[in-house]
Structure formats: structure tokens, C-alpha cells
Scaffold this active site. Structure first.
Site, mmCIF file in Angstrom:
data_model
loop_
_atom_site.group_PDB
_atom_site.id
_atom_site.type_symbol
_atom_site.label_atom_id
_atom_site.label_comp_id
_atom_site.label_asym_id
_atom_site.label_seq_id
_atom_site.Cartn_x
_atom_site.Cartn_y
_atom_site.Cartn_z
ATOM 1 N N GLU A 166 1.031 -1.110 -0.026
ATOM 2 C CA GLU A 166 -0.449 0.375 -0.492
ATOM 3 C C GLU A 166 0.896 1.243 0.175
ATOM 4 O O GLU A 166 2.053 1.457 0.863
ATOM 5 C CB GLU A 166 -0.856 0.333 1.308
ATOM 6 N N LYS A 170 -9.769 3.101 -2.251
ATOM 7 C CA LYS A 170 -10.126 2.177 -1.430
ATOM 8 C C LYS A 170 -11.497 3.035 -1.346
ATOM 9 O O LYS A 170 -11.975 4.128 -0.708
ATOM 10 C CB LYS A 170 -9.013 2.663 -0.427
ATOM 11 N N CYS A 210 -6.279 -2.701 1.743
ATOM 12 C CA CYS A 210 -5.554 -2.818 3.162
ATOM 13 C C CYS A 210 -7.247 -2.996 4.332
ATOM 14 O O CYS A 210 -7.960 -3.757 4.420
ATOM 15 C CB CYS A 210 -4.594 -1.297 3.809
HETATM 16 N N1 LIG Z 1 -4.044 0.570 6.866
HETATM 17 C C1 LIG Z 1 -5.066 0.104 6.854
HETATM 18 O O1 LIG Z 1 -5.751 0.548 5.903
HETATM 19 C C2 LIG Z 1 -5.773 -0.761 7.941
HETATM 20 C C3 LIG Z 1 -4.794 -1.134 8.818
HETATM 21 O O2 LIG Z 1 -4.034 -1.069 8.525
HETATM 22 C C4 LIG Z 1 -6.003 -2.340 9.892
HETATM 23 O O3 LIG Z 1 -6.725 -2.594 9.031
HETATM 24 O O4 LIG Z 1 -5.455 -2.666 10.913
#
Ligand SMILES: NC(=O)CC(=O)C(=O)O
Length: 274
Positions: free
Chosen positions: A40, A110, A151
Site C-alpha cells: 500500500e 480504497k 488494506c
Molecule cells: N492501513 C489500513 O488501511 C488498515 C490497517 O492498518 C488495519 O486495518 O489495521
């Protein structure tokens, strides 16, 4: 299908991140992988206030380099995610997929913004600078259909289920959990989504950098439709390569037919309201 996952360090300098990607691709050239997955915000520190400065319109520098590398190395590239700016100046956390010719075949913004505030733990508020996307993303490849989310999106089971309903047997997830949620939920979450959808889930993180403002958990992993972890990295930068056979998802679904045994007729809220 041979998949490489690059768990790369994220530098302050965007160009350095892009050069690093090229170096990694060169390093594994002999392996003849079919698909490469990145973490990410691989070209930008994972810091809300920095997203607007690093954001680029689709089709510009980072996008162009990813497309050119996919073409040069003749691989599919799940180009992690990167901050994207639209015509109106809104910023998104966006993941692109390029095919072996460098053509963009999927794009996911996202959909669930990562806004959390855990007492004594991680605080993060993507909605300070980002706008949420609103799509469920699947794409076709020579190996079959695959899904893509970013994520925090994976925490919402409805989205993965929709990808699977649309034919996905693999879900790609560029991600960056942190030192609070990583040890608590990372493995559990990826295994759960793989298990309840009987699909492969490919979670690729950025490497851990203790000096960064947001410290990533690392631990990129690949989970099978049976819920087994096929491979998992530690927190350091590097890569891992695995071969998967999408037909294995069909076998698991045949032998343990969860998806066919669902009772959609009773999963209706209005039937159970008192
Ligand atoms: N970084 C994210 O979007 C999510 C995350 O770190 C988590 O759900 O824990």
C-alpha cells in the site's frame, strides 16, 4: 501462476521508490513470474498529510513507470497503491493492475477509509485528506478472474464476497497494517477472508521502518483457499515467490461446498425484524 510479492522499503523520495521497484524487477527477472504485487502507498510515506503532495493524475509519472515496467518484463503488475488526484483535485488511495503489455486492466480506489483511534495504540485518519472510492473491483486475466481491494477494505467481508460472487478466485490486497493491528489481526483477517470465500488472498505490505511516522507491520503473506498460509515474510524488506494453481480453489469449493450451501433466502434482515 507464479506470483512475486515485493515488500519494499518506502523512501521519502518518490523517484527512489520507483527506482527501487525497477531494481527488484531486474533482480527476479530469471524467475519468470507471471504477476508481481506491491504494498500500500509504495511510492509515498503512509502519512495522511503527505498524500496530497505525492498524488498524481492517472497516466502520469508513477503510473507510466509501472505500465512501462509491466510491459518491459512481460508480467502482470498489481501496482500496490499510490495517492491519485482526480480532475477536481480530490485525492484517493488507488491501486492499479497492468497486464503484460502494460495496459491498465483494473483500478480500485480504497472504499473504506482507515479512520481509527485506538487508546494507547494507533491513530490514523485517512479521511483528513482522502476521498473514498465506491467500487467493487474484479478483473480478467489469462489465469481467470481476480479481485482487488486495499488494506482496510479487507475488514469488510461484504466486499470480498462480492468479488467472489463475480468470479474471483484470487484477491490481491496491497496493505500496510501497523504495530497495533498487525500482531492482533493481520494473519487472522487474511486467513478468514480466504477461508470464508475459498479463494487465494495475496496480502503485500511495505517493509517495516521503525523510524517512520507510521510503522508498517510487514509480514506479506499468501493464503490458500483452505485457509493455510502458503508463505509469509517477516518485517524486513525483500521478496517472496510462490506458485499457485487457481484450480485448487475449485477443488476446495467442490469438496466443501460452502458457497453453494448458502441460505440467501434467510439472510434477509426484513424476515427477522421483530
Ligand atoms: N492501513 C489500513 O488501511 C488498515 C490497517 O492498518 C488495519 O486495518 O489495521
Amino acid at each position: 501462476m507464479k506470483i512475486a510479492q515485493f515488500q519494499m522499503h518506502v523512501y521519502e523520495e518518490k523517484k527512489k521508490n520507483l527506482r527501487q521497484l525497477e531494481d527488484y524487477m531486474k533482480r527476479i527477472e530469471q524467475e519468470q513470474v507471471d504477476m508481481i504485487a506491491l504494498g500500500e502507498m509504495f511510492n509515498c510515506p503512509y502519512v495522511t498529510q503527505k498524500f496530497p503532495d505525492y498524488a498524481e493524475k492517472e497516466g502520469t509519472e508513477s503510473w507510466e513507470i509501472c505500465s512501462a515496467l509491466a510491459k518491459q518484463y512481460h508480467v502482470y503488475l498489481s501496482a500496490g497503491s499510490m495517492p491519485e488526484k482526480d480532475e477536481a483535485g480530490r485525492i484517493y488511495n488507488t491501486a492499479y493492475i497492468f497486464d503484460r503489455k502494460g495496459k491498465q486492466i483494473a483500478k480500485h480506489r480504497k472504499a473504506h477509509l482507515f479512520d481509527i483511534d485506538i487508546e494507547g495504540g494507533q491513530y490514523f485518519k485517512e479521511s483528513d485528506t482522502l476521498t473514498a472510492g465506491d467500487s467493487c473491483t474484479v478483473f480478467e486475466t489469462e489465469f481467470g478472474k481476480m479481485g482487488l481491494c486495499i488494506c482496510y477494505d479487507l475488514r469488510f467481508p461484504e466486499l470480498s464476497r462480492m468479488m467472489v460472487e463475480q468470479g474471483a478466485r484470487v484477491i490481491f490486497v496491497p496493505a500496510a497494517f501497523n504495530m497495533t493491528t498487525g500482531p492482533a489481526h493481520w494473519e487472522l483477517l487474511f486467513r478468514s477472508r480466504a477461508l470464508d470465500n475459498q479463494c487465494f488472498v495475496v496480502g503485500t505490505s511495505d517493509a517495516r521502518d521503525e523510524s517512520a511516522e507510521y510503522v508498517s507491520w510487514g509480514h506479506s503473506l499468501l493464503v490458500s483457499p483452505w485457509g493455510n498460509i502458503i508463505g509469509e515474510m517477516d518485517e524486513k524488506e525483500g521478496y517472496m515467490i510462490h506458485e499457485i494453481d487457481l484450480k485448487y480453489a475449485d477443488k476446495v469449493r467442490r469438496e466443501l461446498p460452502l458457497l453453494n450451501a448458502r441460505r440467501k433466502d434467510i439472510y434477509r434482515e426484513e424476515l427477522h425484524r421483530r
